[in-house]
Design an enzyme around this catalytic site. Sequence first.
Site, PDB file in Angstrom:
ATOM      1  CG  ASP A  57      42.679  37.673  38.713  1.00  0.00           C
ATOM      2  OD1 ASP A  57      43.474  38.225  39.807  1.00  0.00           O
ATOM      3  OD2 ASP A  57      41.831  38.015  38.517  1.00  0.00           O
ATOM      4  CD  GLU A  75      41.622  37.527  34.243  1.00  0.00           C
ATOM      5  OE1 GLU A  75      42.094  38.313  35.242  1.00  0.00           O
ATOM      6  OE2 GLU A  75      41.545  37.897  33.049  1.00  0.00           O
ATOM      7  CE  LYS A 106      43.227  42.456  38.138  1.00  0.00           C
ATOM      8  NZ  LYS A 106      42.112  41.385  38.602  1.00  0.00           N
ATOM      9  CE  LYS A 139      40.095  41.341  32.132  1.00  0.00           C
ATOM     10  NZ  LYS A 139      40.948  40.998  33.482  1.00  0.00           N
ATOM     11  CE  LYS A 149      35.957  41.627  34.768  1.00  0.00           C
ATOM     12  NZ  LYS A 149      37.373  40.959  35.661  1.00  0.00           N
ATOM     13  N   GLY A 198      44.293  44.680  36.034  1.00  0.00           N
ATOM     14  CA  GLY A 198      44.258  46.284  36.492  1.00  0.00           C
ATOM     15  C   GLY A 198      43.736  46.253  38.067  1.00  0.00           C
ATOM     16  CB  SER A 212      38.671  44.270  31.472  1.00  0.00           C
ATOM     17  OG  SER A 212      38.044  43.663  32.171  1.00  0.00           O
ATOM     18  CG  ASP A 223      38.682  38.202  34.659  1.00  0.00           C
ATOM     19  OD1 ASP A 223      38.561  37.029  35.397  1.00  0.00           O
ATOM     20  OD2 ASP A 223      38.509  38.707  34.724  1.00  0.00           O
TER      21      ASP A 223
END
Length: 369
Positions: A240, A215, A264, A162, A164, A292, A136, A190
Site C-alpha cells: 500500500d 497489507e 489509493k 479487513k 487493522k 480508501g 475496513s 492491514d
Amino acid sequence: MNTKITGVELRRIAMPLVAPFRTSFGVETRRDVLLVRVVTTEGEGWGECAAMSEPRYCSEYVDGAQDVLRRFLIPALPRDGVDVHAVGRVLEPFTGHRMAKSALETAVLDARLRGVGESFGSHLGAARDRVPCGVSVGIMDSVPELLDAVDAYLAEGYVRIKLKIEPSWDVEPVRAVRERYGDELLLQVDANAAYTLADTRQLTKLDDFDLLLIEQPLANDDMVQHAALAKLLRTPVCLDESIESAADAAAAISLGACSVINIKPPRVGGYLEARRIHDLARAHGIPVWCGGMLETGIGRAANVALAALPGFTLPGDTSGSSRYFATDITDPFVLTDGHLQVPAGPGLGVEPLPDVLKEVTTSSEWIAL
C-alpha cells in the site's frame, strides 16, 4: 482540448466520523477535509485531498497540502489553458505532495468531463456498472467489541472484511473473526507498516487463517525486506504505502515484494497514474484493489469509478457513506447487495449538496488565474 481555468477555490470542511477510527498510526474522530473546486470557462469540477490532519499515514498533512496548492501547484497551471493529461507533467517539478496534486488534477479532469458529458468511469475504462465493497475495521479495545462491529458490517452486506492490526493486536482478533464466521468469509489484514522482519515468526502465525492478503506489514520504504518476508509467508503480501507511482509498482513486482497491490489514487498522485498502475499490474497478472482514505462522496465517487476497471478483481475499501459519516456532502452512496453503483453522470457524477456544504465549511479561499 485545453481547459481554460479562471480560478480555484480551496475549501476546508469538518466531517465528524460516526465512530473513532483507530489504526496503528493513530485515532481519527473527524475528518478535516480539503476540497478543490476548479472553475473553467466551461463550468466547474471538484477534487478531494485525502491528506489527514497530521503527517502520520504519510508525510502529507492537510495544512501543508493547502499551502503547496496555494503557493506552487495552482500558480504552475498554464494561463492559456491546460490539457488534463498534461496536469501531471506541469506539476512534476514539485517533489512529492501527491495528495495535493491528485486533488487538483481530479478537479480539472472532473470539469473537463462535465463539459463534454463523459463520466469518470467511462473515461478511465470502467468495465462494470457496480463494484463489490469491503469494509475496513479499525483496532478495537476488545475482541467482543470487534466481533460486534464485524456482525454489523456483515449485516449491512459488505462482502469482505479487513482488520487493522498491530503488534499485540493481530493473531487473537483474526482467530476470533475466522472462528466466528468460518472459512467462507473473505478476510484480510492491514498492518500499516507496524512490523519489522524481527516479527516474522509472529506474522507466520497468520498463515493459519486463510487470509486474502496481509497489507503493508513492513516499512513503507523497504521493498527488499518485503520481498524477503514474502518468501517466508504463505499469505500473499500486498503493498500500500510503498507504492507511490507506476515505477514503484514495477520495482515491487520485479523484486517479488508483493503479489497484490492496493491502489489509493491520492497516494500515487491521481487517477491517471492509478490507471497506469492498474494496467501494469494487470499485464503482470497481479490483482489490484482500491483502497480508501475515509473520503466524502466526492472522493468516493472517483474511487468507485476506478474500482470498476477490469483489473480490480478484489473488493476494495469503497464503503457506503454511512460507514464514516452520518451525513455526506453529496447524495449518499448506499450499499445494495454488497455493491455500490458506479456514478453514470458527467464527470464524477456527484456534486456537493449546497446546504450541507455550507454547514460543514470551516474556511474558503479563492485563487484567481
